[in-house]
Design a protein around this motif. Structure first.
Motif, PDB file in Angstrom:
ATOM      1  N   UNK A  25      -3.074  -2.493 -11.711  1.00 62.44           N
ATOM      2  CA  UNK A  25      -1.881  -1.919 -12.330  1.00 62.44           C
ATOM      3  C   UNK A  25      -0.615  -2.444 -11.667  1.00 62.44           C
ATOM      4  N   UNK A  26      -0.608  -2.483 -10.336  1.00 58.80           N
ATOM      5  CA  UNK A  26       0.564  -2.970  -9.615  1.00 58.80           C
ATOM      6  C   UNK A  26       0.815  -4.442  -9.924  1.00 58.80           C
ATOM      7  N   UNK A  27      -0.253  -5.241  -9.997  1.00 57.75           N
ATOM      8  CA  UNK A  27      -0.095  -6.660 -10.306  1.00 57.75           C
ATOM      9  C   UNK A  27       0.419  -6.845 -11.729  1.00 57.75           C
ATOM     10  N   UNK A  28      -0.079  -6.017 -12.652  1.00 61.03           N
ATOM     11  CA  UNK A  28       0.418  -6.083 -14.030  1.00 61.03           C
ATOM     12  C   UNK A  28       1.892  -5.719 -14.100  1.00 61.03           C
ATOM     13  N   UNK A  29       2.302  -4.745 -13.302  1.00 60.78           N
ATOM     14  CA  UNK A  29       3.717  -4.397 -13.270  1.00 60.78           C
ATOM     15  C   UNK A  29       4.564  -5.510 -12.687  1.00 60.78           C
ATOM     16  N   UNK A  30       4.046  -6.207 -11.699  1.00 61.38           N
ATOM     17  CA  UNK A  30       4.790  -7.338 -11.143  1.00 61.38           C
ATOM     18  C   UNK A  30       5.095  -8.351 -12.244  1.00 61.38           C
ATOM     19  N   UNK A  31       4.081  -8.632 -13.051  1.00 57.56           N
ATOM     20  CA  UNK A  31       4.297  -9.565 -14.176  1.00 57.56           C
ATOM     21  C   UNK A  31       5.257  -8.962 -15.198  1.00 57.56           C
ATOM     22  N   UNK A  32       5.101  -7.654 -15.446  1.00 67.11           N
ATOM     23  CA  UNK A  32       5.933  -7.005 -16.445  1.00 67.11           C
ATOM     24  C   UNK A  32       7.395  -6.965 -16.054  1.00 67.11           C
ATOM     25  N   UNK A  81      -9.180   4.371  -4.881  1.00 64.81           N
ATOM     26  CA  UNK A  81      -8.963   3.335  -3.857  1.00 64.81           C
ATOM     27  C   UNK A  81      -7.919   3.729  -2.823  1.00 64.81           C
ATOM     28  N   UNK A  82      -8.180   3.363  -1.587  1.00 60.37           N
ATOM     29  CA  UNK A  82      -7.235   3.517  -0.481  1.00 60.37           C
ATOM     30  C   UNK A  82      -7.105   2.150   0.177  1.00 60.37           C
ATOM     31  N   UNK A  83      -5.921   1.567   0.110  1.00 63.19           N
ATOM     32  CA  UNK A  83      -5.730   0.189   0.559  1.00 63.19           C
ATOM     33  C   UNK A  83      -5.217   0.146   1.994  1.00 63.19           C
ATOM     34  N   UNK A  84      -5.582  -0.900   2.697  1.00 60.33           N
ATOM     35  CA  UNK A  84      -5.117  -1.124   4.062  1.00 60.33           C
ATOM     36  C   UNK A  84      -4.043  -2.201   4.070  1.00 60.33           C
ATOM     37  N   UNK A 128      -1.850  -7.689   2.638  1.00 58.96           N
ATOM     38  CA  UNK A 128      -1.389  -9.010   3.079  1.00 58.96           C
ATOM     39  C   UNK A 128      -2.201 -10.126   2.435  1.00 58.96           C
ATOM     40  N   UNK A 129      -3.494  -9.895   2.248  1.00 50.80           N
ATOM     41  CA  UNK A 129      -4.326 -10.912   1.604  1.00 50.80           C
ATOM     42  C   UNK A 129      -3.947 -11.098   0.132  1.00 50.80           C
ATOM     43  N   UNK A 130      -3.379 -10.057  -0.470  1.00 54.95           N
ATOM     44  CA  UNK A 130      -3.024 -10.111  -1.885  1.00 54.95           C
ATOM     45  C   UNK A 130      -1.596 -10.604  -2.135  1.00 54.95           C
ATOM     46  N   UNK A 131      -0.811 -10.724  -1.066  1.00 55.96           N
ATOM     47  CA  UNK A 131       0.596 -11.083  -1.251  1.00 55.96           C
ATOM     48  C   UNK A 131       0.808 -12.390  -2.014  1.00 55.96           C
ATOM     49  N   UNK A 132       0.044 -13.459  -1.763  1.00 51.57           N
ATOM     50  CA  UNK A 132       0.274 -14.689  -2.536  1.00 51.57           C
ATOM     51  C   UNK A 132       0.117 -14.473  -4.042  1.00 51.57           C
ATOM     52  N   UNK A 133      -0.867 -13.686  -4.436  1.00 53.10           N
ATOM     53  CA  UNK A 133      -1.085 -13.438  -5.860  1.00 53.10           C
ATOM     54  C   UNK A 133       0.078 -12.630  -6.448  1.00 53.10           C
ATOM     55  N   UNK A 134       0.549 -11.653  -5.709  1.00 51.38           N
ATOM     56  CA  UNK A 134       1.671 -10.840  -6.194  1.00 51.38           C
ATOM     57  C   UNK A 134       2.948 -11.663  -6.256  1.00 51.38           C
ATOM     58  N   UNK A 135       3.164 -12.527  -5.268  1.00 46.50           N
ATOM     59  CA  UNK A 135       4.373 -13.356  -5.276  1.00 46.50           C
ATOM     60  C   UNK A 135       4.346 -14.365  -6.411  1.00 46.50           C
ATOM     61  N   UNK A 136       3.160 -14.844  -6.751  1.00 44.57           N
ATOM     62  CA  UNK A 136       3.043 -15.757  -7.888  1.00 44.57           C
ATOM     63  C   UNK A 136       3.368 -15.027  -9.191  1.00 44.57           C
ATOM     64  N   UNK A 161       7.348  -6.064  -3.081  1.00 44.95           N
ATOM     65  CA  UNK A 161       7.752  -4.668  -3.293  1.00 44.95           C
ATOM     66  C   UNK A 161       6.606  -3.858  -3.909  1.00 44.95           C
ATOM     67  N   UNK A 162       5.946  -4.413  -4.902  1.00 45.58           N
ATOM     68  CA  UNK A 162       4.865  -3.700  -5.580  1.00 45.58           C
ATOM     69  C   UNK A 162       3.563  -3.768  -4.793  1.00 45.58           C
ATOM     70  N   UNK A 163       3.322  -4.875  -4.123  1.00 49.94           N
ATOM     71  CA  UNK A 163       2.087  -4.981  -3.333  1.00 49.94           C
ATOM     72  C   UNK A 163       2.071  -3.956  -2.202  1.00 49.94           C
ATOM     73  N   UNK A 164       3.153  -3.887  -1.446  1.00 47.59           N
ATOM     74  CA  UNK A 164       3.185  -2.954  -0.319  1.00 47.59           C
ATOM     75  C   UNK A 164       3.179  -1.505  -0.790  1.00 47.59           C
ATOM     76  N   UNK A 165       3.613  -1.264  -2.016  1.00 49.50           N
ATOM     77  CA  UNK A 165       3.564   0.083  -2.556  1.00 49.50           C
ATOM     78  C   UNK A 165       2.150   0.622  -2.703  1.00 49.50           C
ATOM     79  N   UNK A 166       1.143  -0.277  -2.659  1.00 48.19           N
ATOM     80  CA  UNK A 166      -0.246   0.185  -2.765  1.00 48.19           C
ATOM     81  C   UNK A 166      -0.678   1.008  -1.557  1.00 48.19           C
ATOM     82  N   UNK A 167       0.135   1.029  -0.508  1.00 44.96           N
ATOM     83  CA  UNK A 167      -0.205   1.820   0.681  1.00 44.96           C
ATOM     84  C   UNK A 167       0.153   3.296   0.519  1.00 44.96           C
ATOM     85  N   UNK A 168       0.738   3.669  -0.605  1.00 46.19           N
ATOM     86  CA  UNK A 168       1.251   5.038  -0.760  1.00 46.19           C
ATOM     87  C   UNK A 168       0.200   6.113  -0.515  1.00 46.19           C
TER      88      UNK A 168
END
Length: 514
Positions: A262-269, A391-394, A399-407, A415-422
């Motif tokens: 969902x967060x990755x889809x929002x990044x694209x959106x 899911x509970x993300x670490x 950090x491993x997902x940041x390249x995909x989110x930045x792309x 901004x959206x990737x780090x929000x997964x820590x909420x």
């Protein structure tokens, strides 16, 4: 700190009010109470509470009719239906047409999760005047929201500090600080709202709606869900397929995605919405004040955000506009094309060292009023999402997902990737990876997707139709901009939705409006 779930449905009411101006304890012990035997007592509506966003009591409708409010008692724990109760706040405007043509009640949920329906419905009632000719318009504060046992976390001053802090860490020290702040926020929610936190899941709210349907006197639930309200509507249809009346889902959450997807889809959106904003600004006959070309607009925004990380600028005294607040404000403005002019003006001012408009937009996203008081939309949003989502993300996973989110989005990816820590260290386990909305046997549900929607990307409408099941979901496409379609006032969309809700005319599947 922002999070991707809150971006799923910002409260646009607050934005409009702010920009116009400047330019309960949990249920009583009630063993053996039969909530189905209660009668709703309707009376004049009070002014919205601080948790609902504050303000004045709702003004009469154009024909002079008054809004009425009531309190419904629901089981705190639906597994113990005759145990302790929780109060659910309701609001209603009676149908304006002849009684002989009245269909029933049309229940609205405007999204969030965490938005107050009691304060939002009066603000937008004019948009639904046609529907009011045959329906009582009804909305409510879902459990944990507004006047319905609001989740409480931090104080107003603590929230001011919390939302000023860096939500996109660049090194180990900043990452440690983000985790510490997230843990502190979540611990405060547990301390102040421990009793209600296990009972704010979407399935709980759906069961509340079925009780509401019964007490309103309707055999079927007629429903209009927007943004997160589409998820709530889909869950209701799954739980009670034989009780679905005429239902519309607009600005559709993809029910098949986990929080990361969902967060990755929002990044694209949001990147798409930013691209569209930049193209729109630079394609006009008058000069675009925030860039010469679409890429120049985006480059200048990126430079602004980089500069703000190093040195914030004055915002709304005594607060300064930080990188996080600016990103939050830009995202808020991208929810609606109506706000693009504010985004243009806000960026233009920020380039000159004035961060007031971008901070107003950020405040709206976070539920902060002009008086410095916050609604509980942020706290409720996190509580509902964390109760729903397993899911509970670490930090290492992020950090491993940041390249995909930045792309997906150079501007919004981090901004959206780090929000997964909420939901890290949240007190209550999440219910599932994603909601179940399969609803075999349900009446047709109209699913409206907007091709330019930043918060609930268009693909989610097709996924919702598929998940509802064969013969249930009917997709309508709007080729436009902004979050949702009906409130765009597009005549084609409104005609199709009104035709279904008022006359039962189901649009042809795959219908397209532009």
């Amino acid at each position: 700190m922002a999070n991707p779930s809150r971006l799923r449905a910002a409260a646009l009411t607050t934005t409009t009010v702010l920009l116009t101006a400047l330019l309960a304890g949990c249920g009583q012990s009630a063993e053996h109470v039969d909530v189905t035997a209660q009668k709703l007592e309707w009376s004049d509506c009070p002014a919205p509470s601080e948790a609902e966003g504050g303000g004045s009591a709702p003004s009469p409708l154009p024909n002079g009719a008054k809004w009425s409010c009531a309190t419904m008692k629901a089981p705190l724990d639906w597994a113990r239906p005759k145990g302790d109760t929780i109060d659910i706040a309701l609001i209603r405007a009676r149908a304006s047409g002849p009684a002989s043509e009245r269909i029933g009640s049309l229940v609205f949920n405007f999204g969030g999760p965490g938005g107050s329906g009691v304060s939002t419905l009066p603000a937008f009632a004019g948009d639904y005047a046609a529907l009011r000719t045959r329906y009582d318009l009804v909305s409510f504060d879902p459990r944990g929201v507004g006047r319905s046992e609001p989740v409480k976390c931090l104080s107003d001053s603590q929230l001011d500090a919390f939302f000023q802090q860096d939500a996109t860490p660049d090194d180990g020290a900043e990452r440690t600080d983000l985790l510490k702040r997230t843990k502190g926020f979540n611990a405060a929610c547990e301390k102040n709202s421990e009793q209600v936190l296990p009972h704010v899941r979407t399935t709980d709210a759906a069961r509340d709606m079925d009780l509401m349907r019964r007490l309103l006197g309707d055999d079927k639930l007629h429903y209009f869900g927007i943004s997160y309200g589409t998820e709530l509507g889909g869950v209701y249809a799954h739980l009670f397929p034989d009780r679905v009346g005429r239902a519309v889902l607009d600005g559709v959450v993809d029910p098949t995605q986990n929080p990361e997807q969902s967060a990755l889809g929002q990044a694209r959106g949001f990147q798409l919405a930013l691209d569209n904003f930049a193209e729109d600004c630079t394609s006009k006959t008058t000069e675009c004040p925030v860039g010469d070309t679409p890429q120049d607009v985006k480059n200048r925004i990126a430079k602004l955000l980089g500069d703000l990380e190093r040195k914030p600028i004055p915002g709304i005294v005594p607060r300064q506009l930080t990188q996080t607040a600016a990103t939050n404000g830009i995202a808020q403005a991208l929810y609606s094309k109506d706000f693009w002019e504010y985004l243009t003006e806000g960026l233009e001012q920020a380039y000159d060292g004035d961060g007031k408009i971008l901070m107003l937009l950020s405040d709206s996203m976070n539920g902060r009023g002009e008086n410095g008081e916050y609604s509980n939309i942020a706290a409720a949003n996190i509580a509902i999402n964390c109760a729903d989502e397993k899911p509970r993300y670490t930090a290492d996973q992020v950090e491993r997902k940041l390249p995909e989110f930045r792309a997906a989005s150079p501007l919004f990816g981090d901004y959206l990737a780090w929000g997964m820590l909420s939901c890290t260290d949240w007190a209550v386990p999440g219910a599932a990876d994603h909601p179940d909305v399969s609803a075999p046997g349900s009446a047709p549900i109209l699913v409206v997707g907007n091709t330019g929607d930043p918060a609930t990307p268009y693909e989610g409408a097709r996924k919702m139709v598929e998940a509802l099941g064969e013969g249930v979901g009917v997709q309508l496409t709007y080729q436009g901009q902004g979050h949702g379609a009906y409130d765009s006032k597009n005549k084609c969309v409104q005609s199709a939705v009104n035709g279904y809700l008022l006359d039962g005319k189901v649009p042809k599947p795959g219908m397209v409006c532009s």
